[in-house]
Every structure is written in structure tokens, then in C-alpha cells.
Motif scaffolding. Structure first.
Motif, PDB file in Angstrom:
ATOM      1  N   LEU C  16      20.978  42.621  20.625  1.00 18.30           N
ATOM      2  CA  LEU C  16      20.219  43.775  21.464  1.00 18.30           C
ATOM      3  C   LEU C  16      18.651  44.025  20.719  1.00 18.30           C
ATOM      4  O   LEU C  16      18.817  44.498  19.734  1.00 18.30           O
ATOM      5  N   LEU C  81      29.909  43.054  21.940  1.00 15.43           N
ATOM      6  CA  LEU C  81      29.395  43.803  22.669  1.00 15.43           C
ATOM      7  C   LEU C  81      29.520  45.230  22.722  1.00 15.43           C
ATOM      8  O   LEU C  81      28.625  45.876  23.064  1.00 15.43           O
ATOM      9  N   ALA C  82      30.737  45.616  22.734  1.00 18.05           N
ATOM     10  CA  ALA C  82      31.232  47.014  22.404  1.00 18.05           C
ATOM     11  C   ALA C  82      30.365  47.542  21.330  1.00 18.05           C
ATOM     12  O   ALA C  82      29.841  48.850  21.292  1.00 18.05           O
ATOM     13  N   ASP C  85      26.972  48.346  22.781  1.00 18.38           N
ATOM     14  CA  ASP C  85      26.923  49.109  23.735  1.00 18.38           C
ATOM     15  C   ASP C  85      27.027  50.787  23.147  1.00 18.38           C
ATOM     16  O   ASP C  85      26.374  51.609  23.406  1.00 18.38           O
ATOM     17  N   ALA C  86      27.968  50.592  22.067  1.00 13.18           N
ATOM     18  CA  ALA C  86      28.008  52.171  21.428  1.00 13.18           C
ATOM     19  C   ALA C  86      26.586  52.484  20.749  1.00 13.18           C
ATOM     20  O   ALA C  86      26.270  53.448  20.899  1.00 13.18           O
ATOM     21  N   GLU C  88      23.553  51.505  21.647  1.00 11.17           N
ATOM     22  CA  GLU C  88      22.597  52.005  22.660  1.00 11.17           C
ATOM     23  C   GLU C  88      22.791  53.496  23.020  1.00 11.17           C
ATOM     24  O   GLU C  88      22.053  54.266  23.127  1.00 11.17           O
ATOM     25  N   ARG C  89      23.974  53.598  23.266  1.00  7.16           N
ATOM     26  CA  ARG C  89      24.460  55.102  23.652  1.00  7.16           C
ATOM     27  C   ARG C  89      24.356  56.268  22.788  1.00  7.16           C
ATOM     28  O   ARG C  89      23.907  57.081  23.000  1.00  7.16           O
ATOM     29  N   GLN C  90      24.711  55.640  21.623  1.00 10.61           N
ATOM     30  CA  GLN C  90      24.743  56.895  20.293  1.00 10.61           C
ATOM     31  C   GLN C  90      23.099  57.220  20.154  1.00 10.61           C
ATOM     32  O   GLN C  90      22.888  58.341  19.767  1.00 10.61           O
ATOM     33  N   GLU C  92      20.972  57.433  22.299  1.00  9.03           N
ATOM     34  CA  GLU C  92      20.788  58.675  23.473  1.00  9.03           C
ATOM     35  C   GLU C  92      21.333  60.146  22.905  1.00  9.03           C
ATOM     36  O   GLU C  92      20.694  60.890  23.620  1.00  9.03           O
ATOM     37  N   ALA C  97      15.857  60.692  20.625  1.00 11.79           N
ATOM     38  CA  ALA C  97      15.907  60.013  21.929  1.00 11.79           C
ATOM     39  C   ALA C  97      15.224  60.953  23.145  1.00 11.79           C
ATOM     40  O   ALA C  97      14.577  60.212  23.932  1.00 11.79           O
ATOM     41  N   ARG C 102      13.571  54.044  27.385  1.00 15.78           N
ATOM     42  CA  ARG C 102      13.527  52.861  27.385  1.00 15.78           C
ATOM     43  C   ARG C 102      12.514  51.984  28.064  1.00 15.78           C
ATOM     44  O   ARG C 102      12.478  52.267  29.151  1.00 15.78           O
ATOM     45  N   SER C 105      14.408  45.897  27.175  1.00 15.87           N
ATOM     46  CA  SER C 105      15.505  45.192  26.391  1.00 15.87           C
ATOM     47  C   SER C 105      15.820  43.956  26.502  1.00 15.87           C
ATOM     48  O   SER C 105      15.414  43.383  27.304  1.00 15.87           O
TER      49      SER C 105
END
Lengths: 257, 257, 257, 257, 257
Positions: C16, C81-82, C85-86, C88-90, C92, C97, C102, C105
Motif C-alpha cells: 500500500l 490485505l487485512a 486495511d488495518a 490504513e485505518r489505524q 486515522e 491524522a 488522503r 494511494s
């Protein structure tokens, strides 16, 4: 390469597709009083437009747009650009406008061309009240059908180095369009169209607005047409917007989800 | 150039890919009470959609989107456009919507075409309950698989001056698609697809939604297909979005990172 | 036209590229306390990512982006991918953040293909610990080099009516890529690359990330490659982003200009 | 198709075109005190940049941009990317930055190529202080001229299936560029240019910055060049931005209209 | 391929199409006092511009734009870029600007070329006051006609591998343009045009501004021209904007819908 013969055209009503997005955050946060006023003034504006209170003749209709591109489509047909200009700015004066942003729009004018009705253009200025004249009238001053589904897209004819519509002889173009029109006839009663010219008015050459109660009829018609050379070799499509008609008095229900 | 024969098609459920971005700034700043309510109403909406509480039949599922294009994908399949329209606007009424913005969307309808199942269209209207009929049913009313990974992209068939899909004879197209489908069969059990038509509904001609537990299976399948003429010569791809399914009740965990 | 043989591929870590813009207005206006906390939580997040505290293996690195397209690039490689995903959201959830948006990407996965290492794919599943196996390992699980400069761009192979990569015979493609790779070898020690596949994951077919201490080495390499047929006839490039690596603990200096 | 011979290149200073829009609403609303501080810090930053207080060598200049694309252009040339990175972020620390947003940017590096000065590359490393060496020096470390008008645009060389710059033999390319350069010589004294390479640095292959006191000289030059095959067959142009130089101390007058 | 002969050109006034969107939400919410002041200062600015109070010569006019692309067009022609730069920034100082955002713009300069008036360029510098000289004068320093309707679009001449305007011999280009101009002559008295060059100034090569009382005259003219080879084979059009002229003193009525 020689200059090709253009078709004669006659223009009727100007057409504005006025696409708006709802600011749902503002709508949720607004006090009941402001929401009521927005609905009230919205219905008033839309009803007045649909009853053509602002001009001698014309048509207007209201639609809910599917997807993220817009939420609301107000479609206006009027005799002059000044009419459309006024309608567009009058909307901004309503309390409903506070909850909307302009998301898209398209400006065009209904037209008939000499490809399909050369007789009309060849005859004397004083056209007899024949079927042809009535047909022309319905294309220049079309009634917006009551159908539930609307599909709008703008399009160009291709001017590529190999497939160049504007370099085809007149008769070949007329034949293409006649053949193309035959497909449409198979969908008579199920799909209605308003074809409006927009050269010099907006980014593409034509706007196409299709109406039908069953969206799959519209899809089938356009799919079938795509195999016709006038589409497969010569059409360049812009964006497509899908919408569902609703009567102005349902505005409140529309906004409340 | 002659008009080519279109395939017959039959349409099933309408499909809305509803992509949303989370307003993470608003989420971080919101008091616990508003966050709880957003999660609660969000779960309620998503669960109701997934259990198809709003219509007689259909499917819905929820996904976390990777990257900056969106954060949340709610995928709905329903018998009518009106159903999708209602679902889209009902979302806006939830406290969750206050933290989202529409980032993208795609509107389409499931379809089967005469390329691959001409028998189905040739037979009498009253289809016997054979394997073919069941196969058609699963394409028109597909179940969203439980797979973790989803890849979505819209696509067109090329209409270039040399490679023009819509100018190929029917049999050649059918052969291309049959050959194309053979690749897919090698991935049976690992990759599932929903192909939905969108001519007249949205900007491209089809939407493709692929499901698999292992994203590399989806990648391998699409890579292999790219060497097949129906892709290498005739496909035009739009954007690609990748997402991971999660059950509505995990919405809180999703939002809390 | 026949279907061409695709190369076999093996995939490694998911990648990513997470590009963020700093909201400099908010940063300037923020009280010292909020800035300190943003820096603290930012360093904590970035350091944890770079030390791969969240997964069994992987790599992460932090970069300052040149120009208006973005300010910060956080590059993550992880087994699933998980994991991405984690991560990216962590991000935030951090106080950093609050000062970022963003901007862009890219999602991809490291790959080796049978073009260059067919032996690897031909051999038995149990690969001996030879040089080839180690080479494969470094491509599937690459170390992010310590170089100062990074250049990222996505790319496709052309599918034009004349120059169509996907219609070339396998051997011709392999030869092109071998010749292409030879150019890269001349830059060994000066330019390092991570090639990751993104068919079905993001808008282009590959992401290319180049690393070097001297940006002109990267420029010279790419310029030289542009004269190689695999680029001159077959490459379609997307946007290019340039960045400079910095250690997480310099985040405060980065933000304070 | 064989690999073509790339020209040798030598790079000099890195170049950042930093385009900013003024937030005129914020400017009008700001109290006198904040405006004064913004002007003061803006002049300080721009003057320091123009006097190259931050590095051993380089050039900077300030411009007012015409039209809606941007308002302010700060053009920096410096020996390292790190210098540009620092200048870009230092700007964000000024009170002037509070009234600006980044509207566009371009990153490149001055270059000379072996097309026009092969002798330079053929000779021993130790170049004598001849006219050629001085010429090279002015291209790698150019002085920003005092001219009032600036035109900037990025460009690529075409890689089409018929007109493919990167598939031309070296000598043909050299001849094209020599012929192209001859046009420029007719404008000596009226139009000055900085050609900077950006492969791997930004979206196009080159940035072109033209300077002249009379904008019609720039227009005439580019129009004349457009009839030269190296443009008519091989150039792909990006956006064009027009600007007028002003001295940092006129920043207040610029902002007050 | 040889270098083709460019036409000689002479340039006149610089042209700025300054398109603005009205922030209707802010307008509705503003207290009467702020609205009055905005109207007052807006009329003052527009009237001063139209009476060319700021320069020795030039022209300005005000238009209402149809559709979502913009609301207001202020069209300025002035002898220098500095004049336009000042006008653009002076607008930002008015209370009207608080309710507008720049939506689009185009920068160009009126020109006559040797295609159509080679005699003019061949003659001695001291041109006699003949009809030709007067014609040139009206093209370089055009009067903005009083017509109600305006259509603006930028355009390029195609540089394709087959249809390449810049690779045509001079005489062929001159013949094309002469033929093209003949169409325009049929619309004399109904459609007036300002053709302004923008190579090096803005993204396209020319700006075309058409004026007429009846928009269908403009549409018919452009449709007819599209069948002429100089359009059908060689024109690439940008966006189209449609507008209606209004006198500055009607600004209040314009804003109040």
C-alpha cells in the motif's frame, strides 16, 4: 477532401438538464422549520415549473437521480434561453436550494433535421397540417412522457481518421440514421426519446434523453443500437445519468428517504 | 458496413455499488454518544439490508474499501430501481451517514445473454426446470458469496477503427466469450463473478464484481484473461476498487480502526 | 487471433502506497499541545509500522513527497490485505491524522513472473535453496532500501491495434523483458526497484517503486529504458510521485518545515 | 524493433514550479494586522529565496499567474531535491501561506543532452573552459532572466504506433532537435528558455519555461515551432500557465489588487 | 518530413475570459447591507471595466452563464497582459467577489494571420488606410457586439498521424481556412466572432468567441462548419460555455434571480 453537405435543421425549445446534489448532512441537521420551508418552496417552484407558469409554453419535470453523481434532476424545456436562465436562477432563490449544490447540467435545443424529414425542408414555408407537420411539432415541442425511468447522456459523432461521420456523403448519413431510427420504432410505446442539439451550446453535439417505464427497455434499445454502424463506428458517448420521475408534491417523501 | 446481430438478453436484479468515504476527522471529534448512535443505526441499516427487510427478494453486503478512493462499499441487488433508490436515500437518514460522503457508485442490472445460453432464448417461454434454467437463475438472482475479497470495475467493449467488438459477426463474438468463459471455469470454487449490464444506466457497458478468498486468485484470473483476444483486443477498463467483506455487526470495529 | 500464453506468477507481500496531504493551515493554527500530541502519536504509529509490530513480517517506510500532489507517503508491505486495511485505518485513529487528508494511494502485490524465472516455476514445488530461490525471495519479500529518493508510478502494457503487448508471443515478451532488465542491471547498486502487480487491485496493471540516493540515476535509468521497445512501444504510464525518505523520529522537523 | 540509443545527459539544478492560489475571501476578511504580517513574512521568504540565502547556489523568482489556475508562482532552482523540499515546506510556515493553497506544481531538473553537445560528452572528464563548457554551464545552472513574461508547460515526446520519437534513430532525433533549435535562435534576445527533464520526477518528460518581455514573442516562437516535425509529429503538450514577474517587495501591491 | 511554413501573425489586444460561480448559499444568507454593497461595488467594477476606465483602449462586457459550469462571465480585452492581470485582481477586491469563486478562465490574444491577409504582411510596414487595414484593425481591436448570446470554446488543430494540420503545405491550409471563412460570411450580420490565439498562453491553441442574438444561428454556423474538412478532419474542441449578456446595472436583478 471536399466539404460535405450539412443537413438542414429546425430548432424548437431550449432544454436544460439541471442536476443537483442534496447536502444530506445539512438536511439532517436542519430544524424542522427550515426543512418544512424548503419542502414548501421546493414544491412551489417545481409545481410552477411543471405547470409552465413562467412562460407561454414549455415542459418541466422532476426526477430522483440514482447514484452519487446527483440526487435531483429538474428538466426544463422552454422557448428561449432567457426562460431557462431565469428558471435556473429562480431555483437558487428558494429555501430548497440551500440544501442543494449543482452537480451537473446540460444545455441543448430540440431539433429536427433534413436527414429524416427532407420533405419538410423542401416544401414551401407554409407547411400544410399533415402528419409530417404534426410529427415535426412533437419533436420541436415534445411532451415529457409520464414514464417512471429517464436515461440521459450526451454524445458526439466521431471524427476519426478512419471513421469520420462528418466526411460521409449526405445520403450515407441519412441511410445510417434511417436504419438507426428503425431500431427505435421497434420500441415504440415502450421507449420515448428527446434528441436535442447542443453544438455551440454545451460540450457535446447532442443530448439524448430516453424515457420508459421499464429501464431494461431502454437498456435493450441502446444495446441493440450499439451494433448498428451509426453507433458502433460513429458514436462517442459521454456520461450516463439514470433517474426516476416523481411528482413535485412527493418532494418531502423524497427528502425524508 | 452492415448492422450486426445483437444477442438477446434477459435482465434480473438491479445492482447498486454504493461507495462511501468516512469523514475520519468528524469521526475522531464526535462525542461518544454520537458515535454510538452512528454505529447503532449503521448496523441496523446494514443488517436490515442484508436480510432484505425492504423487499421480497435481493441481496446486500458490506465491505471495507482499500485505499483513498472510498472506505465503505454497500452492495445492493434488488428487483427494482425503486428499491435501490429507496435504499440509497434511507442510508442518508441514518446517523452513520453524517460521517460519510458518497465517493463513487455504479448502477447496473444482472443479465444473461444469448451468446452463452442461446438455447434458453430459443426455447418456449415456459422453461423447464433444467440445469440451464437453474444456471440462468443464479446469474439473474445471484447470491453474494461469503468470500473475503471483492474487486469491482466497469468495462466497455472497444469500438475502434480496427478492433471493433460491435462490428464482429455474432458467432465470432460468441466464440470469443466462450473461450473467455473457459478461463473463468479454471477458477471455479476460487473466484465467483457477478456480471451486470449498464448500457443506459451508467457510464460503462458492464460492471464486473469478482469475489474470492484469495485476492491473488482474482489477480491471476484477470491477468490470464488479459491475454485472451476478447480482453487484449476488445476490452476497455475503467477504475478498479478493492474491498474486504465484513459483517454489519463489526461496523464499530471497522470505524475504530 | 489466438489466445496468448500468460506467464506464471507468484505473489508475495501486498503493498500500500498511502499518500497524504498535510493540512498546513490547521497545523499552523493548532495549539502547541495538539501539535505535540500529533507528532508523538505520528512517530509512534510510523515507528511501530517500520518495526512491523503489527504482523509477523513486512516492511514500512516514511517519505516526504515533493510538490502539490501530497506531502507524506507511508509505504507498507505486508503478508495480507487485512494487514494493510488495518494499518490504513489505524492511521486515522492517530492525532496526526487530524492534520492529514488522503491525497492518493496505490494497492498492489509483489510478484515474480515466469518470464524471467521460468525455471523457478518449472521445478518441483520444493525449491532448493539456490541463488534463484533467494532472488525470488527478495522480490516477493523485498527490503525497502535505505536510499534517500523514491519515485513511484503505475503503468500498463499497451493494448493498441498495432502495438499490443498482450498479443505478442510469450517468447517475444520474455525477450523484451530480458532486454529491459539488462538496462536495470547497469544501475545495480545505484537504483533498486520494487515491481508489484495490481491487476484487479487498482487502476493500472503494475506499480513501480524505484529507490536511489541520486535522483538523476533514477531519471537516467528510466530515460534509457524509454528507448527500449518494451517501453517505447508497449508502456503506458500513469502519474509520477517523487519523495524523500525520513526516519519517523524526524516527523516533528518535517512538520515544522 | 531494436532498442534505440539514448542520448547521454548531464543534470544540473533541480527545479520546482510552486503554483499557489490566493484565498481571496480570507484575504479580504483578514484584519490589517494579519495582512501586514503575511506581507512581511511573504516578502522575507521570497527575498531570502531570491537571494539564495538557503543554499550555496541556485535561483528563485516570483510571478503573478494569470487566470483561474493559480495566482502565485514561486520558481526555485537548487542543487539538491532536499533544498527544494525545504523551501516548499518553509513556505508553509509563513503567515503568507495561511492565505494560499497549492494549486499545481512541477518538479524537474535542468539537463543538457548529447544530441546537441555530443562533443561535451565525448571529451575527457576534464573539460577545458571553452565556449561549449560555458554554454553547458548556463544550461545546467541557468540564470532566471529579468523578463516580465513567463510561460510554463510540461511536455512528452509521442510514442504512437506511427509517430514514435523513441523509435527514431539517434541521428534523426539529433537532426530534429537541431532544426528545432534553429527556430529558437531566431528569437535570441527576445525569448529565453529553461528546459528541464522530469522523467521519474513528475508526470511528463520535460518542463519548458519560456521567458520574454513580450508575450507575443513567446507565442510566435511556439507557433513557428509547431510546424516543425519535432513538434507537429512528436510533441504532446500538457497544460500551459502564464505569469508575470514581480519583485518580492511588490507582494503587498499584488495582494491588494 | 519537412518543416512547414508558418503563417505570419500580428497580435492585438489580450483577452481574458473570467468565469465565476456565484456562491448562492452565501448570497441567500447575507444580510441586506452586504448584498447591497456587493451589488454596488460589482456594478462599479463592471461599469468601469466596460467604459475602459483603467486603460487607454479596450473592451469589456458582462454575461450570465447558463448551466453549472459558471454563473458570471466578465470578458476583458486590453492592450497588455498587465492590464488583464490588474483587472482580474481588482475584481477580488470588490464586495461582489466575496460571493464568487473562479470557475474557469481563458487567456488569449487577438490575432490576424497571413493565411487570409497575406497582402497585409507583404506590403510595406506603412499600411495605407485601405479596407484591408480597417479589416485588420477590427480583428485586432474588436468591438464586443451588443448581441444577447455568447458561445465560447477553445480549440486545437489536430496533429494526428494521418490528419496533421501542421504538416499540411501552407497553401492547403490557406485554402481550408478560406473555405471555412466562406461559411462564416453566410452568417454575416447574424453571428460575429472573435478569434484569439493562445499558444503559450493557455491550454489550447485558440479561443473562439461567437456572438449572436439568436443562439440557433451560432449552432447552425458551427454545425455547417463541422462538415468542412478544416473542422471535420483537423479541429479538436475543448469545453463550450454559453452565456447571455446583461448590462452591469442589471447585476442586482441577476443576483436576485
Amino acid at each position: 477532401m471536399e466539404r460535405r453537405q450539412p443537413p438542414q435543421t429546425e430548432e424548437g425549445w431550449y432544454v436544460l438538464h439541471d442536476f443537483r446534489s442534496i447536502d444530506w448532512d445539512a438536511w439532517r441537521d436542519a430544524p424542522e422549520r427550515r426543512r418544512s420551508r424548503a419542502i414548501e418552496e421546493g414544491i412551489e417552484y417545481l409545481s410552477a415549473a411543471e405547470s409552465v407558469a413562467d412562460a407561454e409554453e414549455g415542459e418541466s419535470a422532476t426526477f430522483a437521480v440514482l447514484g452519487h453523481k446527483a440526487d435531483l434532476l429538474v428538466l426544463h424545456l422552454r422557448p428561449t434561453l432567457a426562460d431557462l436562465d431565469a428558471l435556473e436562477r429562480q431555483f437558487e432563490g428558494t429555501a430548497l436550494a440551500e440544501f442543494t449544490e449543482r452537480a451537473d447540467s446540460y444545455l441543448s435545443v430540440t431539433e429536427v433535421s433534413g436527414y429524416m424529414s427532407q420533405d419538410y425542408f423542401d416544401e414551401d414555408a407554409e407547411v400544410e397540417d399533415t402528419g409530417m407537420a404534426r410529427y415535426i411539432e412533437t419533436r420541436l415541442k415534445p411532451e415529457i412522457p409520464d414514464s417512471e425511468f429517464l436515461s440521459f447522456y450526451p454524445m458526439d459523432k466521431r471524427r476519426g481518421s478512419e471513421d469520420n461521420w462528418y466526411d460521409l456523403p449526405f445520403d450515407e448519413r441519412a441511410e445510417h440514421l434511417s436504419s438507426h431510427g428503425d431500431i427505435g420504432k421497434d420500441y415504440a410505446g415502450r421507449v420515448t426519446q428527446i434528441i436535442s442539439g447542443s453544438i455551440g451550446l454545451d460540450d457535446f453535439e447532442w443530448g439524448v434523453t430516453l424515457f420508459g417505464d421499464d429501464p431494461t427497455d431502454v437498456k435493450d434499445l441502446l444495446y441493440e443500437m450499439r451494433f448498428d454502424p451509426s453507433s458502433s463506428r460513429f458514436a462517442e458517448f459521454g456520461r450516463f445519468l439514470s433517474a426516476r420521475r416523481f411528482p413535485p408534491e412527493d418532494l418531502g417523501a423524497f427528502l425524508d428517504g
